[in-house]
Scaffold this motif. Structure first.
Motif, PDB file in Angstrom:
ATOM      1  N   ILE A  47       0.841  -1.204   0.000  1.00 32.96           N
ATOM      2  CA  ILE A  47       0.000   0.000   0.000  1.00 32.96           C
ATOM      3  C   ILE A  47       0.873   1.250   0.000  1.00 32.96           C
ATOM      4  N   PHE A  48       1.949   1.230   0.794  1.00 37.92           N
ATOM      5  CA  PHE A  48       2.822   2.392   0.863  1.00 37.92           C
ATOM      6  C   PHE A  48       3.514   2.656  -0.471  1.00 37.92           C
ATOM      7  N   ILE A  49       3.910   1.607  -1.165  1.00 41.06           N
ATOM      8  CA  ILE A  49       4.597   1.776  -2.450  1.00 41.06           C
ATOM      9  C   ILE A  49       3.626   2.232  -3.527  1.00 41.06           C
ATOM     10  N   LEU A  50       2.447   1.628  -3.576  1.00 45.65           N
ATOM     11  CA  LEU A  50       1.489   1.940  -4.636  1.00 45.65           C
ATOM     12  C   LEU A  50       0.793   3.285  -4.435  1.00 45.65           C
ATOM     13  N   SER A  51       0.434   3.576  -3.205  1.00 44.02           N
ATOM     14  CA  SER A  51      -0.302   4.813  -2.951  1.00 44.02           C
ATOM     15  C   SER A  51       0.046   5.344  -1.564  1.00 44.02           C
ATOM     16  N   PRO A  52       1.044   6.195  -1.478  1.00 41.39           N
ATOM     17  CA  PRO A  52       1.426   6.731  -0.164  1.00 41.39           C
ATOM     18  C   PRO A  52       0.306   7.532   0.503  1.00 41.39           C
ATOM     19  N   GLN A  53      -0.525   8.205  -0.294  1.00 39.94           N
ATOM     20  CA  GLN A  53      -1.616   8.980   0.291  1.00 39.94           C
ATOM     21  C   GLN A  53      -2.626   8.063   0.980  1.00 39.94           C
ATOM     22  N   LEU A  54      -2.936   6.941   0.338  1.00 43.18           N
ATOM     23  CA  LEU A  54      -3.871   5.984   0.944  1.00 43.18           C
ATOM     24  C   LEU A  54      -3.311   5.450   2.253  1.00 43.18           C
ATOM     25  N   PHE A  55      -2.021   5.167   2.265  1.00 48.28           N
ATOM     26  CA  PHE A  55      -1.375   4.697   3.489  1.00 48.28           C
ATOM     27  C   PHE A  55      -1.491   5.753   4.583  1.00 48.28           C
ATOM     28  N   LEU A  56      -1.312   7.018   4.220  1.00 47.85           N
ATOM     29  CA  LEU A  56      -1.429   8.106   5.192  1.00 47.85           C
ATOM     30  C   LEU A  56      -2.847   8.207   5.729  1.00 47.85           C
ATOM     31  N   ILE A  58      -5.078   5.819   5.926  1.00 46.61           N
ATOM     32  CA  ILE A  58      -5.321   4.659   6.794  1.00 46.61           C
ATOM     33  C   ILE A  58      -4.649   4.876   8.152  1.00 46.61           C
ATOM     34  N   ALA A  59      -3.433   5.377   8.148  1.00 46.19           N
ATOM     35  CA  ALA A  59      -2.713   5.623   9.413  1.00 46.19           C
ATOM     36  C   ALA A  59      -3.436   6.662  10.253  1.00 46.19           C
ATOM     37  N   ILE A  60      -3.926   7.722   9.628  1.00 49.20           N
ATOM     38  CA  ILE A  60      -4.670   8.755  10.366  1.00 49.20           C
ATOM     39  C   ILE A  60      -5.954   8.165  10.931  1.00 49.20           C
ATOM     40  N   GLY A  61      -6.638   7.341  10.152  1.00 47.56           N
ATOM     41  CA  GLY A  61      -7.863   6.702  10.633  1.00 47.56           C
ATOM     42  C   GLY A  61      -7.606   5.811  11.829  1.00 47.56           C
TER      43      GLY A  61
END
Length: 78
Positions: A47-56, A58-61
């Motif tokens: 997830i971090f490699i493909l879409s760093p924004q999505l990872f961010l 998810i982490a905030i959630g």
């Protein structure tokens, strides 16, 4: 030096057999937990490699949910 067939006792008492079975079961549980952690780590990396924004997001959630649990615990809801 590994025990040979002659060195091993023929039969174990019931208590010894239960202890041995319990140790094997606990060992298997840790193996399953290790595999689950490895899969989660690989999923996070992908997830971090493909879409760093999505990872961010998810982490905030996850952090928001943890903060809500802490607030609920301090307010006496648990």
């Amino acid at each position: 030096m590994e025990p040979t067939r002659e060195m091993r006792p023929e039969s174990l008492s019931k208590a010894n057999q239960q202890l041995r079975d319990g140790a094997e079961e606990r060992s298997n549980k840790w193996k399953i937990a290790g595999v689950a952690v490895a899969i989660a780590a690989v999923a996070c990396l992908v997830i971090f490699i493909l879409s760093p924004q999505l990872f961010l997001y998810i982490a905030i959630g996850v952090l928001v949910v943890l903060v809500l649990f802490v607030v609920a615990a301090f307010s006496g809801m648990f």
